[in-house]
Motif scaffolding. Structure first.
Motif, short mmCIF file in Angstrom:
data_model
loop_
_atom_site.label_atom_id
_atom_site.label_comp_id
_atom_site.label_asym_id
_atom_site.label_seq_id
_atom_site.Cartn_x
_atom_site.Cartn_y
_atom_site.Cartn_z
N LYS A 46 141.74 68.96 13.13
CA LYS A 46 141.43 69.65 14.51
C LYS A 46 141.59 68.57 15.64
O LYS A 46 141.92 67.59 15.53
CB LYS A 46 140.08 70.18 14.59
CG LYS A 46 139.69 71.04 13.45
CD LYS A 46 140.03 72.56 13.90
CE LYS A 46 139.69 73.54 12.65
NZ LYS A 46 140.61 74.69 12.80
N GLU A 47 141.50 68.89 16.92
CA GLU A 47 141.85 68.02 17.93
C GLU A 47 140.63 66.89 17.82
O GLU A 47 141.22 65.56 18.08
CB GLU A 47 141.37 68.91 19.35
CG GLU A 47 142.05 67.83 20.50
CD GLU A 47 141.90 68.61 21.91
OE1 GLU A 47 142.11 67.84 22.72
OE2 GLU A 47 141.77 69.89 22.13
N HIS A 48 139.47 67.33 17.74
CA HIS A 48 138.31 66.12 17.49
C HIS A 48 137.92 66.20 15.94
O HIS A 48 137.22 67.40 15.73
CB HIS A 48 137.40 66.40 18.72
CG HIS A 48 138.04 66.29 19.99
ND1 HIS A 48 138.16 64.98 20.43
CD2 HIS A 48 138.06 67.15 21.12
CE1 HIS A 48 138.68 65.24 21.77
NE2 HIS A 48 138.65 66.71 22.24
N ASN A 49 137.57 65.25 15.44
CA ASN A 49 137.23 65.32 13.99
C ASN A 49 136.07 64.25 13.83
O ASN A 49 136.12 63.18 14.65
CB ASN A 49 138.31 65.10 12.98
CG ASN A 49 139.55 66.04 13.25
OD1 ASN A 49 139.55 67.16 12.92
ND2 ASN A 49 140.58 65.79 14.06
N ASP A 91 134.55 67.84 14.85
CA ASP A 91 133.26 67.14 15.54
C ASP A 91 132.58 68.34 16.59
O ASP A 91 133.19 69.07 17.50
CB ASP A 91 133.83 65.98 16.46
CG ASP A 91 132.67 65.31 17.08
OD1 ASP A 91 131.96 66.02 17.89
OD2 ASP A 91 132.61 64.20 16.75
N PRO A 92 131.34 68.55 16.27
CA PRO A 92 130.68 69.72 16.86
C PRO A 92 130.44 69.28 18.52
O PRO A 92 130.27 70.07 19.29
CB PRO A 92 129.42 69.93 16.18
CG PRO A 92 129.14 68.48 15.47
CD PRO A 92 130.55 67.91 15.17
N PHE A 93 130.36 68.10 18.52
CA PHE A 93 129.92 67.84 20.01
C PHE A 93 131.43 67.70 20.95
O PHE A 93 131.15 68.48 22.43
CB PHE A 93 129.53 66.43 20.32
CG PHE A 93 128.19 66.19 19.20
CD1 PHE A 93 126.93 66.90 19.75
CD2 PHE A 93 128.06 65.63 18.20
CE1 PHE A 93 125.69 67.12 18.86
CE2 PHE A 93 126.91 65.49 17.42
CZ PHE A 93 125.96 66.19 17.77
N LEU A 94 132.43 67.01 20.62
CA LEU A 94 133.53 66.72 21.21
C LEU A 94 134.41 68.37 21.41
O LEU A 94 134.93 68.42 22.41
CB LEU A 94 134.45 65.65 21.01
CG LEU A 94 133.71 64.36 20.88
CD1 LEU A 94 134.75 63.38 20.40
CD2 LEU A 94 133.56 63.84 22.47
N SER A 95 134.09 69.15 20.31
CA SER A 95 135.03 70.33 20.38
C SER A 95 134.08 71.55 21.08
O SER A 95 134.52 72.42 20.99
CB SER A 95 135.36 70.62 19.11
OG SER A 95 134.05 71.06 18.44
N ASN A 96 132.92 71.03 21.48
CA ASN A 96 132.07 72.37 22.37
C ASN A 96 131.57 73.05 21.42
O ASN A 96 131.53 74.27 21.75
CB ASN A 96 132.58 72.48 23.62
CG ASN A 96 132.83 71.68 24.75
OD1 ASN A 96 131.86 70.66 24.88
ND2 ASN A 96 133.82 71.42 25.60
N LYS A 97 131.50 73.04 20.14
CA LYS A 97 131.12 74.10 18.98
C LYS A 97 129.86 74.01 18.89
O LYS A 97 128.98 74.64 18.03
CB LYS A 97 131.95 73.80 17.67
CG LYS A 97 133.48 73.90 17.88
CD LYS A 97 133.97 75.15 17.60
CE LYS A 97 135.39 75.02 17.51
NZ LYS A 97 136.31 76.10 17.67
N SER A 101 146.23 62.67 16.20
CA SER A 101 147.46 62.51 16.85
C SER A 101 148.44 63.46 16.84
O SER A 101 148.77 64.32 16.35
CB SER A 101 148.19 61.26 16.18
OG SER A 101 149.35 60.96 16.48
N ASN A 102 148.83 63.69 18.31
CA ASN A 102 149.78 64.77 18.62
C ASN A 102 151.40 64.49 18.33
O ASN A 102 152.22 65.36 18.26
CB ASN A 102 149.77 64.90 19.97
CG ASN A 102 148.64 65.55 20.74
OD1 ASN A 102 148.02 66.26 19.96
ND2 ASN A 102 148.05 65.28 21.68
#
Length: 189
Positions: free
Chosen positions: A66-69, A137-143, A110-111
């Protein structure tokens, strides 16, 4: 007798430093508290034994992330020292060491694509069994939502404590320098 104005700055700086340390430790424990609410995970290592001074490694494709892991590693027994090392697709390295059997590390996808190399080392003197997972990552992904209660607020609280502690430390140093210079000028007269 020491003037109160001379010790005011160092006292503020010391309090700021204590707040930074408490906030940083709280941040580290926040991932242990939200592990139960992390959504989809995939296993990197499952009940893998590592002998002393040995390691296990794995490769993770950037396309699978995912984008943030966050990588979470548990060691059994928890008293054994383990170290997490990694290399991202751009060649940047990271490492973390644990003495309490819990490690985590946040990575961003990494894109450009490529692979992440993950290595867990047994730096102790007895065999260790590890379990390691990768999750969004639940924090950085706003989940991390309010339905989970205070578990999600811990990170925001710890970041606020670290930021305010750094500001208090800087303010304390500036105040201390100001009054120290002022006292030196008074003594010269």
């Amino acid at each position: 007798m020491v003037k109160l104005s001379l010790i005011r700055g160092p006292i503020i700086a010391a309090i700021g430093l204590i707040v930074v340390i408490v906030g940083a430790n709280l941040f580290d424990t926040s991932y242990q508290s939200v592990e139960s609410i992390i959504g989809t995970t995939f296993s990197i290592f499952t009940d893998k034994q590592i002998l002393p001074n040995q390691f296990v490694n794995s490769t993770i494709l950037s396309a699978n992330l995912k984008e943030h892991n966050v990588i979470i590693v548990h060691a059994i027994p928890s008293s054994v020292s383990v170290k997490l090392e990694g290399v991202d697709p751009n060649g940047m390295t990271f490492e973390k060491e644990s003495k309490d059997g819990f490690l985590y590390h946040i990575i961003q996808r990494s894109n450009q694509g490529g692979s992440y190399i993950i290595k867990v080392l047994d730096t102790g003197n007895q065999p260790v069994r590890i379990n390691a997972v990768m999750a969004e990552d639940p924090f950085l992904s706003n989940k991390c939502s309010v339905e989970y209660g205070t578990k999600c607020d811990i990170v925001y609280l710890s970041v606020g404590m670290v930021a305010s502690g750094i500001i208090a430390f800087i303010v304390g140093v500036v105040i201390g320098m100001y009054y120290f210079k002022k006292e030196q000028n008074l003594q010269k007269k």
